[in-house]
Write an enzyme that holds these catalytic residues in place. Structure first.
Site, mmCIF file in Angstrom:
data_model
loop_
_atom_site.group_PDB
_atom_site.id
_atom_site.type_symbol
_atom_site.label_atom_id
_atom_site.label_comp_id
_atom_site.label_asym_id
_atom_site.label_seq_id
_atom_site.Cartn_x
_atom_site.Cartn_y
_atom_site.Cartn_z
ATOM 1 N N ASP A 66 0.888 -1.171 0.013
ATOM 2 C CA ASP A 66 -0.109 -0.042 -0.005
ATOM 3 C C ASP A 66 0.829 1.168 -0.108
ATOM 4 O O ASP A 66 1.852 1.318 0.807
ATOM 5 C CB ASP A 66 -0.884 -0.107 1.183
ATOM 6 C CG ASP A 66 -2.167 1.069 0.981
ATOM 7 O OD1 ASP A 66 -3.318 0.536 1.069
ATOM 8 O OD2 ASP A 66 -1.708 2.320 1.059
ATOM 9 N N ILE A 67 0.420 2.392 -0.870
ATOM 10 C CA ILE A 67 1.186 3.476 -1.082
ATOM 11 C C ILE A 67 1.084 4.268 0.403
ATOM 12 O O ILE A 67 2.229 5.128 0.500
ATOM 13 C CB ILE A 67 0.757 4.127 -2.122
ATOM 14 C CG1 ILE A 67 1.897 5.199 -2.615
ATOM 15 C CG2 ILE A 67 -0.508 4.978 -1.890
ATOM 16 C CD1 ILE A 67 1.556 5.754 -3.760
ATOM 17 N N ASN A 116 -13.051 -3.207 3.027
ATOM 18 C CA ASN A 116 -13.691 -2.032 3.042
ATOM 19 C C ASN A 116 -14.650 -2.166 1.831
ATOM 20 O O ASN A 116 -14.207 -2.089 0.775
ATOM 21 C CB ASN A 116 -12.984 -0.704 2.999
ATOM 22 C CG ASN A 116 -12.084 -0.828 4.128
ATOM 23 O OD1 ASN A 116 -12.378 -0.984 5.189
ATOM 24 N ND2 ASN A 116 -10.974 -0.086 3.871
ATOM 25 N N GLY A 174 -14.999 3.068 4.228
ATOM 26 C CA GLY A 174 -13.547 3.279 3.870
ATOM 27 C C GLY A 174 -13.315 3.036 2.432
ATOM 28 O O GLY A 174 -12.019 3.067 2.257
ATOM 29 N N GLN A 175 -14.224 2.331 1.444
ATOM 30 C CA GLN A 175 -13.614 2.010 0.308
ATOM 31 C C GLN A 175 -13.254 3.106 -0.619
ATOM 32 O O GLN A 175 -14.215 4.196 -0.819
ATOM 33 C CB GLN A 175 -14.526 0.910 -0.400
ATOM 34 C CG GLN A 175 -13.693 0.493 -1.720
ATOM 35 C CD GLN A 175 -14.780 -0.598 -2.494
ATOM 36 O OE1 GLN A 175 -15.907 -0.902 -2.061
ATOM 37 N NE2 GLN A 175 -14.363 -1.355 -3.513
ATOM 38 N N SER A 176 -12.206 3.271 -1.108
ATOM 39 C CA SER A 176 -11.750 4.594 -1.799
ATOM 40 C C SER A 176 -11.418 4.045 -3.295
ATOM 41 O O SER A 176 -11.180 4.988 -4.034
ATOM 42 C CB SER A 176 -10.627 5.235 -1.218
ATOM 43 O OG SER A 176 -9.363 4.591 -1.014
ATOM 44 N N HIS A 218 -10.458 -5.287 -3.316
ATOM 45 C CA HIS A 218 -9.092 -5.597 -2.887
ATOM 46 C C HIS A 218 -9.153 -6.093 -1.177
ATOM 47 O O HIS A 218 -10.165 -5.684 -0.760
ATOM 48 C CB HIS A 218 -8.079 -4.428 -2.892
ATOM 49 C CG HIS A 218 -8.961 -3.141 -2.305
ATOM 50 N ND1 HIS A 218 -9.581 -2.470 -3.060
ATOM 51 C CD2 HIS A 218 -8.622 -2.583 -1.079
ATOM 52 C CE1 HIS A 218 -9.976 -1.479 -2.536
ATOM 53 N NE2 HIS A 218 -9.558 -1.422 -1.117
ATOM 54 N N LEU A 219 -8.193 -6.957 -0.692
ATOM 55 C CA LEU A 219 -8.362 -7.203 0.487
ATOM 56 C C LEU A 219 -6.831 -6.617 1.115
ATOM 57 O O LEU A 219 -5.889 -6.862 0.603
ATOM 58 C CB LEU A 219 -8.170 -8.934 0.618
ATOM 59 C CG LEU A 219 -7.984 -9.425 2.141
ATOM 60 C CD1 LEU A 219 -8.890 -10.756 1.997
ATOM 61 C CD2 LEU A 219 -6.570 -9.556 2.593
ATOM 62 N N HIS A 220 -7.025 -5.854 2.524
ATOM 63 C CA HIS A 220 -5.835 -5.514 3.231
ATOM 64 C C HIS A 220 -5.337 -6.475 3.867
ATOM 65 O O HIS A 220 -6.021 -7.042 4.765
ATOM 66 C CB HIS A 220 -6.358 -4.192 3.987
ATOM 67 C CG HIS A 220 -6.628 -3.025 3.258
ATOM 68 N ND1 HIS A 220 -6.130 -1.681 3.007
ATOM 69 C CD2 HIS A 220 -8.154 -2.886 2.842
ATOM 70 C CE1 HIS A 220 -6.735 -0.888 2.402
ATOM 71 N NE2 HIS A 220 -8.115 -1.567 2.111
HETATM 72 P P1 5GP Z 1 -9.466 1.125 0.583
HETATM 73 O O1 5GP Z 1 -9.728 2.498 1.006
HETATM 74 O O2 5GP Z 1 -10.557 1.270 -0.899
HETATM 75 O O3 5GP Z 1 -10.335 0.105 1.240
HETATM 76 O O4 5GP Z 1 -8.279 0.951 0.095
HETATM 77 C C1 5GP Z 1 -7.446 1.556 -0.971
HETATM 78 C C2 5GP Z 1 -6.098 1.629 -0.701
HETATM 79 O O5 5GP Z 1 -5.329 1.803 -1.724
HETATM 80 C C3 5GP Z 1 -5.713 2.769 0.472
HETATM 81 O O6 5GP Z 1 -5.094 1.966 1.245
HETATM 82 C C4 5GP Z 1 -4.631 3.573 -0.353
HETATM 83 O O7 5GP Z 1 -3.811 3.824 0.400
HETATM 84 C C5 5GP Z 1 -4.107 2.541 -1.444
HETATM 85 N N1 5GP Z 1 -3.763 3.287 -2.694
HETATM 86 C C6 5GP Z 1 -4.423 4.431 -3.345
HETATM 87 N N2 5GP Z 1 -3.627 4.617 -4.394
HETATM 88 C C7 5GP Z 1 -2.644 3.804 -4.548
HETATM 89 C C8 5GP Z 1 -1.448 3.829 -5.508
HETATM 90 O O8 5GP Z 1 -1.578 4.549 -6.514
HETATM 91 N N3 5GP Z 1 -0.667 2.857 -5.171
HETATM 92 C C9 5GP Z 1 -0.817 1.952 -4.321
HETATM 93 N N4 5GP Z 1 0.333 0.933 -4.051
HETATM 94 N N5 5GP Z 1 -1.801 1.877 -3.205
HETATM 95 C C10 5GP Z 1 -2.658 2.846 -3.308
#
Ligand code: 5GP
Ligand code: ZN
Length: 114
Positions: free
Chosen positions: A32-33, A87, A93-95, A100-102
């Protein structure tokens, strides 16, 4: 299939760089970034799905592969305790709207989650 505007499709296609930790025909795992723990890996299907529920409804084996990759990675990284998190929906919190799974590890985690 690569969705034109999907960040994670572009990572799978190699059009956007990522720190890849595991990749096979079905899934890609990358760091994750914005890590929320010393280990914070995202495990995604190579094919575009909106969320993990859509993956499970469309391809139960693929959903299993994602969970298997999480367990395998946790073992490979020597994580005794870890948190897997999904999420679903912006309110949770899904963005990024590619399933995806964290996988988080390397620190302790509170319960209940925020
Ligand atoms: P969500 O919030 O949808 O559950 O998780 C999305 C995740 O993607 C976040 O934790 C965010 O930091 C990560 N993310 C967003 N943009 C990028 C990117 O360009 N590269 C990587 N490696 N992770 C990203
Ligand atoms: Zn996508």
């Amino acid at each position: 299939m690569v969705e034109m505007d999907c960040l994670f499709c572009k990572i799978v296609a190699g059009q956007i760089p990522a720190s890849i930790v595991k990749k096979n025909d079905l899934i890609t795992a990358f760091n994750d970034i914005t890590p929320q723990a010393p280990t914070h890996v995202l495990i995604i299907p190579n094919k575009h799905y909106l969320n993990m529920a859509e993956v499970a409804n469309s391809d139960l084996k693929l959903a299993g592969e994602i969970f298997k990759a999480a367990g395998d990675l946790a073992s490979e990284l020597g994580l005794e305790n870890y948190r897997t998190n999904i999420n679903t929906g912006a309110g949770a919190g899904q963005s990024v709207f590619h399933a995806h799974l964290h996988l988080l590890g390397g620190r302790s985690f509170a319960w209940p989650p925020g």
